[in-house]
Design an enzyme around this catalytic site. Structure first.
Site, PDB file in Angstrom:
ATOM      1  N   SER A  31       0.814  -1.224   0.000  1.00  0.00           N
ATOM      2  CA  SER A  31       0.000   0.000   0.000  1.00  0.00           C
ATOM      3  C   SER A  31       0.843   1.267   0.000  1.00  0.00           C
ATOM      4  O   SER A  31       1.668   1.468   0.890  1.00  0.00           O
ATOM      5  CB  SER A  31      -0.882   0.059   1.258  1.00  0.00           C
ATOM      6  OG  SER A  31      -1.803  -0.975   1.263  1.00  0.00           O
ATOM      7  N   HIS A  62      -3.505   0.573  -4.684  1.00  0.00           N
ATOM      8  CA  HIS A  62      -2.878  -0.618  -5.288  1.00  0.00           C
ATOM      9  C   HIS A  62      -3.192  -0.585  -6.778  1.00  0.00           C
ATOM     10  O   HIS A  62      -4.341  -0.752  -7.175  1.00  0.00           O
ATOM     11  CB  HIS A  62      -3.451  -1.896  -4.674  1.00  0.00           C
ATOM     12  CG  HIS A  62      -2.850  -2.263  -3.362  1.00  0.00           C
ATOM     13  ND1 HIS A  62      -1.919  -3.254  -3.230  1.00  0.00           N
ATOM     14  CD2 HIS A  62      -3.049  -1.769  -2.136  1.00  0.00           C
ATOM     15  CE1 HIS A  62      -1.562  -3.353  -1.968  1.00  0.00           C
ATOM     16  NE2 HIS A  62      -2.240  -2.464  -1.273  1.00  0.00           N
ATOM     17  N   HIS A  84      -5.664  -9.142  -1.524  1.00  0.00           N
ATOM     18  CA  HIS A  84      -5.699  -9.586  -0.133  1.00  0.00           C
ATOM     19  C   HIS A  84      -6.879 -10.531   0.096  1.00  0.00           C
ATOM     20  O   HIS A  84      -7.887 -10.461  -0.607  1.00  0.00           O
ATOM     21  CB  HIS A  84      -5.854  -8.384   0.808  1.00  0.00           C
ATOM     22  CG  HIS A  84      -4.825  -7.323   0.616  1.00  0.00           C
ATOM     23  ND1 HIS A  84      -4.880  -6.409  -0.428  1.00  0.00           N
ATOM     24  CD2 HIS A  84      -3.701  -7.025   1.314  1.00  0.00           C
ATOM     25  CE1 HIS A  84      -3.839  -5.602  -0.355  1.00  0.00           C
ATOM     26  NE2 HIS A  84      -3.107  -5.946   0.691  1.00  0.00           N
ATOM     27  N   TYR A  86      -8.939 -10.311   2.521  1.00  0.00           N
ATOM     28  CA  TYR A  86     -10.127  -9.548   2.960  1.00  0.00           C
ATOM     29  C   TYR A  86     -10.939  -8.995   1.792  1.00  0.00           C
ATOM     30  O   TYR A  86     -12.075  -8.579   1.972  1.00  0.00           O
ATOM     31  CB  TYR A  86      -9.748  -8.413   3.931  1.00  0.00           C
ATOM     32  CG  TYR A  86      -8.845  -7.350   3.368  1.00  0.00           C
ATOM     33  CD1 TYR A  86      -9.285  -6.424   2.415  1.00  0.00           C
ATOM     34  CD2 TYR A  86      -7.531  -7.245   3.802  1.00  0.00           C
ATOM     35  CE1 TYR A  86      -8.454  -5.458   1.903  1.00  0.00           C
ATOM     36  CE2 TYR A  86      -6.684  -6.277   3.285  1.00  0.00           C
ATOM     37  CZ  TYR A  86      -7.146  -5.387   2.334  1.00  0.00           C
ATOM     38  OH  TYR A  86      -6.314  -4.434   1.820  1.00  0.00           O
ATOM     39  N   GLU A  87     -10.352  -8.982   0.595  1.00  0.00           N
ATOM     40  CA  GLU A  87     -11.121  -8.533  -0.571  1.00  0.00           C
ATOM     41  C   GLU A  87     -12.099  -9.607  -1.038  1.00  0.00           C
ATOM     42  O   GLU A  87     -12.912  -9.358  -1.935  1.00  0.00           O
ATOM     43  CB  GLU A  87     -10.170  -8.176  -1.721  1.00  0.00           C
ATOM     44  CG  GLU A  87      -9.283  -6.982  -1.422  1.00  0.00           C
ATOM     45  CD  GLU A  87      -8.264  -6.730  -2.524  1.00  0.00           C
ATOM     46  OE1 GLU A  87      -8.637  -6.245  -3.597  1.00  0.00           O
ATOM     47  OE2 GLU A  87      -7.072  -7.032  -2.305  1.00  0.00           O
ATOM     48  N   ALA A 114       2.690  -2.429   4.066  1.00  0.00           N
ATOM     49  CA  ALA A 114       2.413  -1.421   5.083  1.00  0.00           C
ATOM     50  C   ALA A 114       2.023  -2.178   6.338  1.00  0.00           C
ATOM     51  O   ALA A 114       1.299  -3.173   6.262  1.00  0.00           O
ATOM     52  CB  ALA A 114       1.266  -0.532   4.628  1.00  0.00           C
ATOM     53  N   MET A 218      -1.843  -7.235   6.966  1.00  0.00           N
ATOM     54  CA  MET A 218      -2.894  -8.086   6.386  1.00  0.00           C
ATOM     55  C   MET A 218      -2.435  -8.790   5.111  1.00  0.00           C
ATOM     56  O   MET A 218      -3.252  -9.168   4.272  1.00  0.00           O
ATOM     57  CB  MET A 218      -4.126  -7.231   6.087  1.00  0.00           C
ATOM     58  CG  MET A 218      -4.632  -6.436   7.281  1.00  0.00           C
ATOM     59  SD  MET A 218      -5.967  -5.318   6.814  1.00  0.00           S
ATOM     60  CE  MET A 218      -6.103  -4.315   8.309  1.00  0.00           C
ATOM     61  N   SER A 219      -1.122  -8.955   4.947  1.00  0.00           N
ATOM     62  CA  SER A 219      -0.632  -9.571   3.697  1.00  0.00           C
ATOM     63  C   SER A 219       0.626 -10.366   3.960  1.00  0.00           C
ATOM     64  O   SER A 219       0.899 -10.785   5.083  1.00  0.00           O
ATOM     65  CB  SER A 219      -0.362  -8.470   2.667  1.00  0.00           C
ATOM     66  OG  SER A 219       0.743  -7.679   3.066  1.00  0.00           O
ATOM     67  N   ASN A 242       1.899   3.353  10.608  1.00  0.00           N
ATOM     68  CA  ASN A 242       1.191   3.891  11.782  1.00  0.00           C
ATOM     69  C   ASN A 242       1.594   3.068  12.991  1.00  0.00           C
ATOM     70  O   ASN A 242       2.030   1.924  12.845  1.00  0.00           O
ATOM     71  CB  ASN A 242      -0.336   3.776  11.571  1.00  0.00           C
ATOM     72  CG  ASN A 242      -0.751   2.353  11.261  1.00  0.00           C
ATOM     73  OD1 ASN A 242      -0.682   1.904  10.106  1.00  0.00           O
ATOM     74  ND2 ASN A 242      -1.153   1.606  12.278  1.00  0.00           N
ATOM     75  N   HIS A 254      -7.086   4.235   6.617  1.00  0.00           N
ATOM     76  CA  HIS A 254      -6.373   3.832   5.396  1.00  0.00           C
ATOM     77  C   HIS A 254      -5.639   5.022   4.785  1.00  0.00           C
ATOM     78  O   HIS A 254      -4.568   4.863   4.194  1.00  0.00           O
ATOM     79  CB  HIS A 254      -7.366   3.231   4.388  1.00  0.00           C
ATOM     80  CG  HIS A 254      -6.702   2.736   3.135  1.00  0.00           C
ATOM     81  ND1 HIS A 254      -5.771   1.712   3.133  1.00  0.00           N
ATOM     82  CD2 HIS A 254      -6.818   3.131   1.840  1.00  0.00           C
ATOM     83  CE1 HIS A 254      -5.356   1.503   1.892  1.00  0.00           C
ATOM     84  NE2 HIS A 254      -5.965   2.350   1.090  1.00  0.00           N
TER      85      HIS A 254
HETATM   86  N1  HPA Z   1      -2.900  -3.090  11.257  1.00  0.00           N
HETATM   87  C1  HPA Z   1      -3.031  -3.978  10.260  1.00  0.00           C
HETATM   88  N2  HPA Z   1      -2.610  -3.744   9.029  1.00  0.00           N
HETATM   89  C2  HPA Z   1      -2.017  -2.558   8.782  1.00  0.00           C
HETATM   90  C3  HPA Z   1      -1.843  -1.597   9.773  1.00  0.00           C
HETATM   91  C4  HPA Z   1      -2.311  -1.873  11.083  1.00  0.00           C
HETATM   92  O1  HPA Z   1      -2.194  -1.080  12.021  1.00  0.00           O
HETATM   93  N3  HPA Z   1      -1.214  -0.541   9.190  1.00  0.00           N
HETATM   94  C5  HPA Z   1      -1.023  -0.873   7.895  1.00  0.00           C
HETATM   95  N4  HPA Z   1      -1.490  -2.096   7.639  1.00  0.00           N
END
Ligand code: HPA
Length: 285
Positions: A31, A62, A84, A86-87, A114, A218-219, A242, A254
């Site tokens: 991302s 993406h 992903h 989750y998609e 990310a 998440m990847s 973050n 996001h």
């Molecule tokens: N959690 C999960 N996935 C993420 C995060 C997060 O804080 N930041 C970027 N991808």
């Protein structure tokens, strides 16, 4: 036609588009981290939509294309964007692009993502090398009959295989050298993968920290598993976009993830440019 045949068909299309170019290293950009693709010389661009059976990304930020060419003189195939779980994609779909890179003959992959920072001391925008991972997705992409034909590298394609060095020790050392050349230190962390798409709760982050995780995302983990199944070497790099839930005063979004990615992508591009010739030398002919 089966899954394996679909992978071969997708790889054949790519091979035809790439002509003489034979990528040695695959790179997956997470991302907001797309800029590395701009550093590819003599690029051949192939949108995912033009590759048979290739899943299409639905996430903002993406872009969904392969950029193949020379990165600092090394033939690479860069995947700008990934799909992903989750998609709504199945584990087989999520890992299809990695299989295609394997069939294309790459020897190693660099997986970027990310991630939320769990460890104390991580700063927003920091790059962290993956030393190991924890699979908290609740599934493994290799569940089902073993497909032994995914042995594009010698000795690979096994039902059961070692994950002690999921992230190659010697390639990690090279990545740290490359970072030092670029003037920064690359810390090593443990990436824990959840399915998403909701971010974690503060209690989940405390639990993940006690499990030994320093990063959450998440990847990547499914891709690492199938890459290792094919005998490819893996380098993982997280961008701490973050601080994880409960560790910062502001709610996660996001937009924050994408914005931090954009601020860091040039540094990532510099790092990967430095890393490529080192990796090529290590991987040999
Ligand atoms: N959690 C999960 N996935 C993420 C995060 C997060 O804080 N930041 C970027 N991808």
């Amino acid at each position: 036609m089966g899954y394996f045949e679909n992978v071969i068909e997708a790889a054949a299309l790519l091979r035809q588009r790439l002509g003489k170019l034979e990528p040695k290293i695959g790179i997956v950009l997470g991302s907001g981290l797309g800029a590395v693709a701009d550093a590819v010389a003599h690029p051949v661009v192939v949108p995912y939509a033009e590759i048979p059976h290739f899943p299409q990304s639905t996430v903002a930020g993406h872009s969904g294309r392969i950029v193949a060419g020379q990165l600092n003189g090394v033939p690479v195939a860069v995947m700008q964007g990934r799909v992903h779980y989750y998609e709504g994609y199945s584990p087989l779909e999520v890992t299809f692009p990695m299989r295609v890179l394997g069939a294309l003959g790459v020897r190693a992959v660099v997986l970027t993502n990310a991630a939320g920072g769990i460890a104390e001391g991580y700063r927003q925008g920091q790059l962290v090398l993956l030393g190991d991972h924890i699979n908290q997705m609740g599934w493994n992409p290799l569940i089902g009959p073993n497909e032994a034909r995914f042995s594009f590298q010698p000795g690979a394609g096994l039902r059961f295989f070692d994950m002690t060095e999921a992230y190659s020790r010697h390639l990690r050392d090279l990545a740290k050298d490359a970072a030092r050349d670029e003037g920064f230190d690359l810390a090593e962390g443990v990436y824990l993968a959840t399915t998403g798409p909701s971010f974690e709760t503060p209690a989940e982050i405390r639990a993940f920290r006690s499990l030994g995780a320093t990063l959450v995302g998440m990847s990547t983990v499914p891709e690492t598993i199938v890459a290792r199944h094919m005998g490819l070497e893996v380098v993982g790099i997280s961008c701490v976009t973050n601080l994880a839930a409960g560790l910062s005063a502001t709610p996660l979004s996001h937009e924050e993830v994408s914005e931090t990615g954009r601020q860091v992508e040039q540094r990532l591009a510099g790092l990967l440019k430095r890393l490529m010739p080192k990796m090529e030398a290590q991987l040999g002919a």
